[in-house]
Design an enzyme around this catalytic site. Structure first.
Site, PDB file in Angstrom:
ATOM      1  N   ASP A  88      -1.206  25.348 -11.693  1.00 14.73           N
ATOM      2  CA  ASP A  88      -2.252  25.357 -12.991  1.00 14.73           C
ATOM      3  C   ASP A  88      -2.098  24.444 -14.783  1.00 14.73           C
ATOM      4  O   ASP A  88      -2.601  23.326 -14.776  1.00 14.73           O
ATOM      5  CB  ASP A  88      -3.141  26.204 -13.810  1.00 14.73           C
ATOM      6  N   GLY A  93      -0.851   2.396   7.245  1.00  9.16           N
ATOM      7  CA  GLY A  93      -0.623   1.624   8.584  1.00  9.16           C
ATOM      8  C   GLY A  93      -0.607   1.039   8.147  1.00  9.16           C
ATOM      9  O   GLY A  93      -1.221  -0.494   9.303  1.00  9.16           O
ATOM     10  N   LYS A  94       0.399   0.365   7.350  1.00  7.33           N
ATOM     11  CA  LYS A  94       0.910  -1.298   7.987  1.00  7.33           C
ATOM     12  C   LYS A  94       1.791  -1.787   8.707  1.00  7.33           C
ATOM     13  O   LYS A  94       1.538  -2.687   8.512  1.00  7.33           O
ATOM     14  CB  LYS A  94       2.037  -1.282   5.887  1.00  7.33           C
ATOM     15  N   THR A  95       2.993  -0.631   9.004  1.00  2.95           N
ATOM     16  CA  THR A  95       3.541  -1.021  10.418  1.00  2.95           C
ATOM     17  C   THR A  95       2.274  -1.368  11.380  1.00  2.95           C
ATOM     18  O   THR A  95       2.578  -2.483  12.564  1.00  2.95           O
ATOM     19  CB  THR A  95       4.906  -0.447  10.568  1.00  2.95           C
ATOM     20  N   HIS A  99      -8.412  35.341 -10.711  1.00  7.04           N
ATOM     21  CA  HIS A  99      -7.668  34.309 -10.891  1.00  7.04           C
ATOM     22  C   HIS A  99      -8.084  32.858 -10.132  1.00  7.04           C
ATOM     23  O   HIS A  99      -8.988  32.510 -10.830  1.00  7.04           O
ATOM     24  CB  HIS A  99      -5.972  34.274 -10.436  1.00  7.04           C
ATOM     25  N   GLU A 100      -8.236  33.277  -8.847  1.00  8.66           N
ATOM     26  CA  GLU A 100      -9.299  32.643  -7.732  1.00  8.66           C
ATOM     27  C   GLU A 100     -10.193  32.384  -8.143  1.00  8.66           C
ATOM     28  O   GLU A 100     -11.312  31.239  -8.147  1.00  8.66           O
ATOM     29  CB  GLU A 100      -8.652  32.737  -7.058  1.00  8.66           C
ATOM     30  N   HIS A 136     -11.211  30.274 -11.269  1.00 10.46           N
ATOM     31  CA  HIS A 136     -10.981  28.933 -10.868  1.00 10.46           C
ATOM     32  C   HIS A 136     -12.989  28.875 -10.366  1.00 10.46           C
ATOM     33  O   HIS A 136     -13.361  27.626 -10.489  1.00 10.46           O
ATOM     34  CB  HIS A 136      -9.912  28.536  -9.839  1.00 10.46           C
ATOM     35  N   GLY A 186       0.694  -1.283   0.379  1.00 17.36           N
ATOM     36  CA  GLY A 186      -0.201   0.025   0.250  1.00 17.36           C
ATOM     37  C   GLY A 186       0.448   1.007   0.019  1.00 17.36           C
ATOM     38  O   GLY A 186       1.992   1.077   0.355  1.00 17.36           O
ATOM     39  N   GLY A 191       2.055   5.444   4.651  1.00 16.72           N
ATOM     40  CA  GLY A 191       1.386   6.274   5.497  1.00 16.72           C
ATOM     41  C   GLY A 191      -0.204   5.636   5.650  1.00 16.72           C
ATOM     42  O   GLY A 191      -0.760   5.788   6.055  1.00 16.72           O
TER      43      GLY A 191
END
Length: 602
Positions: free
Chosen positions: A496, A202-204, A419-420, A423, A197, A200
């Site tokens: 972008d 959670g394998k361990t 610009h924002e 979006h 996976g 981060g």
């Protein structure tokens, strides 16, 4: 200091004291009589002394004939001759005190012995690694950290969001608790279980939970800890690890970052890497050699399964691969429920709303989010953590820290506002696009002068061509707004453009979505778990095809840009009003945008 060393020291001291005591006993049993010096003078004048030996101030002598008590040897101490002449006429009995040599002999024997023994122990500890820094003789010993049942303190209750993986591993726990009854029908537990996976997830933690549930020793080691500069060390450590685990069976061996150890042989270029290959070969031998019926299970974790040696993944070694993927919304809610137990959460805070803000977050990301939210609440001196704190934490993690001291000139600030809003307006105008949660022109992070946050309504695992084209149009909405209002382009759209170009390239080269190039993939499939840039691969198509691919990518990006320009041109008034409001308030939330924009015009 261990018990055997303490026993050895006591034996050594006892032997030294015994030798000294036997020496003094031998001296005292040699019929030696201690006499005053005045008596020695009388025996000397009477001619009864046969011979003497002087050692320092002590006289050792022999009488010509035995005394009445049978003693023939004597010892006395010298007295100053002038003083002796003064005392002789008066018949005074005189002599010096005989000093005991026991302490002197003890020091002359014990001090060198103790010094030598201390030096020898120091050298042994340095070589065996039990002292400070030295690990010469123990270099072939395994560096695995051993957690006993009481040390693990992790169970399946501490692991959330990976229900399928937990179900896969529960039968492993049942086998470790009762190996005999589990195999009563002739079945056997997999010898090796590979947890696969992204980082981060959670394998361990999941591997430690298996050990905690089963209540068995847990040997944890990283794949890179096997290999040192000395040839043969890695193989020796593999042997020692399995030998230690067999002695404590039933037990679990967990090798984290298996790709550091199990990379495919022959993948190291010319000349290979003999030490790593020897270590891998020894691991393969050990996996073939141990009997799973004794209760020994090998767990490993990696986020790069595609580079592992095929011999590791064959049946009889790592029989089972368990996917530990990024959690969906339900899984994120479960993970948040585990972590928020450690903080003081405000009443009425809905974890589902927090989970909706965090698509793509792993378990480690969510743990960090909860901690950041608690810190945000602490900085504002609140008594508990609210949803707004989580929102601020998400913005800090995704976009970076606010840079309110970064002063923009009026033209730059106006450019960022348009610009924002470009979006946001494109996102609110296209169907099937994630709704806009927040728009801000407050600089954040290293280079972000503003940001637009969208909140997915649900987790998506498939996307159509239309949805990808809409996503590119939203990404290019900021540049389209600059083009319409300011009639010039800025460098603010660099990120972008990179994201839009990457989507277009995947559409053409991986997803076969270009009508002219057909249903063909032109890029080798890479691991879904790898992050960041991958190594360049050899091209398997012609120059003409490469030219067509470039043209198709350029056409897709250009079409998305023109679509954004057309949409914003129709809604120019909304764009102007939104930009002015954003300039005055700096930050707009979802409700502000809905009131501003009115009904959606698709």
């Amino acid at each position: 200091m261990d018990k055997q060393t303490q026993i050895g020291i006591w034996y050594l001291l006892l032997a030294i004291l015994s030798v000294i005591w036997l020496r003094d006993l031998w001296v005292t049993t040699q019929q030696v009589e201690l006499i005053p010096y005045s008596e020695f003078q009388r025996h000397l004048k009477a001619g009864a002394v046969k011979e003497i030996t002087i050692q320092g101030g002590t006289i050792f002598g022999t009488f010509k004939a035995p005394m009445a008590d049978g003693r023939q040897k004597f010892v006395t101490t010298q007295v100053d001759p002038a003083l002796a002449k003064e005392l002789d006429p008066y018949g005074v009995k005189y002599g010096a005190v005989v000093q005991s040599t026991f302490l002197r002999d003890l020091l002359s024997w014990v001090v060198p012995a103790v010094a030598f023994f201390a030096l020898w122990m120091f050298a042994i500890k340095r070589m065996t690694g039990k002292g400070m820094g030295g690990e010469f003789l123990s270099i072939g010993k395994s560096k695995a950290r051993v957690y006993m049942e009481s040390d693990t303190k992790v169970t399946f209750d501490d692991v959330a969001g990976v229900d399928e993986a937990k179900d896969e591993l529960k039968e492993t726990v049942g086998f470790l608790k009762d190996p005999k009854s589990f195999g009563r029908l002739g079945g056997r537990i997999p010898r090796g279980i590979l947890l696969v996976g992204p980082p981060g997830t959670g394998k361990t933690l999941l591997a430690r939970a298996v050990a905690g549930e089963a209540g068995v020793p847990f040997f944890s080691i990283n794949g890179s800890e096997f290999v040192e500069m000395f040839v043969g060390v890695g193989a020796a450590r593999v042997r020692d690890l399995f030998e230690q685990a067999r002695k404590k069976a039933p037990a679990i061996i967990f090798i984290d970052e298996l790709d550091a150890l199990g990379r495919a042989r022959g993948a190291y270029g010319w000349g290979g890497h003999d030490e790593k290959e020897q270590t891998l070969n020894q691991l393969l031998v050990e996996m073939d050699g141990f009997d799973p019926s004794v209760g020994l299970v090998l767990l490993s974790a990696t986020n790069r399964p595609e580079i592992l040696d095929p011999a590791l993944l064959r049946a009889g070694r790592f029989d089972r691969q368990v996917l530990v993927d990024k959690p969906d919304k339900k899984g994120r809610v479960q993970i948040l429920a585990v972590h928020i137990r450690k903080i003081r959460l405000a009443p009425g805070t809905n974890t589902e709303e927090i989970a909706a803000l965090t698509p793509g977050f792993t378990g480690a990301d969510l743990a960090n989010l909860v901690n950041e939210a608690a810190l945000v609440a602490t900085r504002r001196r609140a008594s508990d953590v609210t949803l707004d704190d989580f929102t601020a934490a998400v913005e800090r993690i995704v976009a970076g820290l606010e840079k309110r001291n970064r002063i923009l000139n009026p033209l730059e600030r106006r450019t960022v506002a348009y610009h924002e809003m470009g979006h946001a307006l494109v996102a609110m105008s296209l169907p099937g696009v994630d709704p806009v949660h927040k728009v801000s022109i407050i600089p954040r992070g290293v280079g972000a002068l503003g940001y637009t946050i969208q909140r997915p309504l649900e987790d998506r695992f498939l996307m159509t061509r239309d949805e990808l084209e809409n996503k590119m149009a939203v990404l290019l909405g900021g540049r389209a707004a600059e083009h319409i209002v300011l009639e010039k382009l800025s460098t603010g759209a660099a990120d972008d453009l990179a994201k839009a170009t990457d989507i277009a390239r995947n559409m053409v080269m991986r997803y076969g979505m270009d009508r002219k190039l057909g249903q063909v993939t032109y890029e080798a499939q890479h691991s879904a778990f790898m992050q960041g840039p991958t190594l360049a691969q050899e091209r398997s198509y012609s120059e003409d095809t490469a030219r067509e691919i470039d043209g198709a990518i350029r056409a897709l990006v250009g079409s998305a840009f023109e679509r954004a320009v057309e949409l914003l041109t129709r809604r120019r008034q909304d764009l102007e009003r939104g930009a002015e409001l954003l300039l005055s308030k700096e930050t707009l939330v979802e409700d502000d945008l809905k009131m501003l924009m009115g009904p959606v015009q698709s």
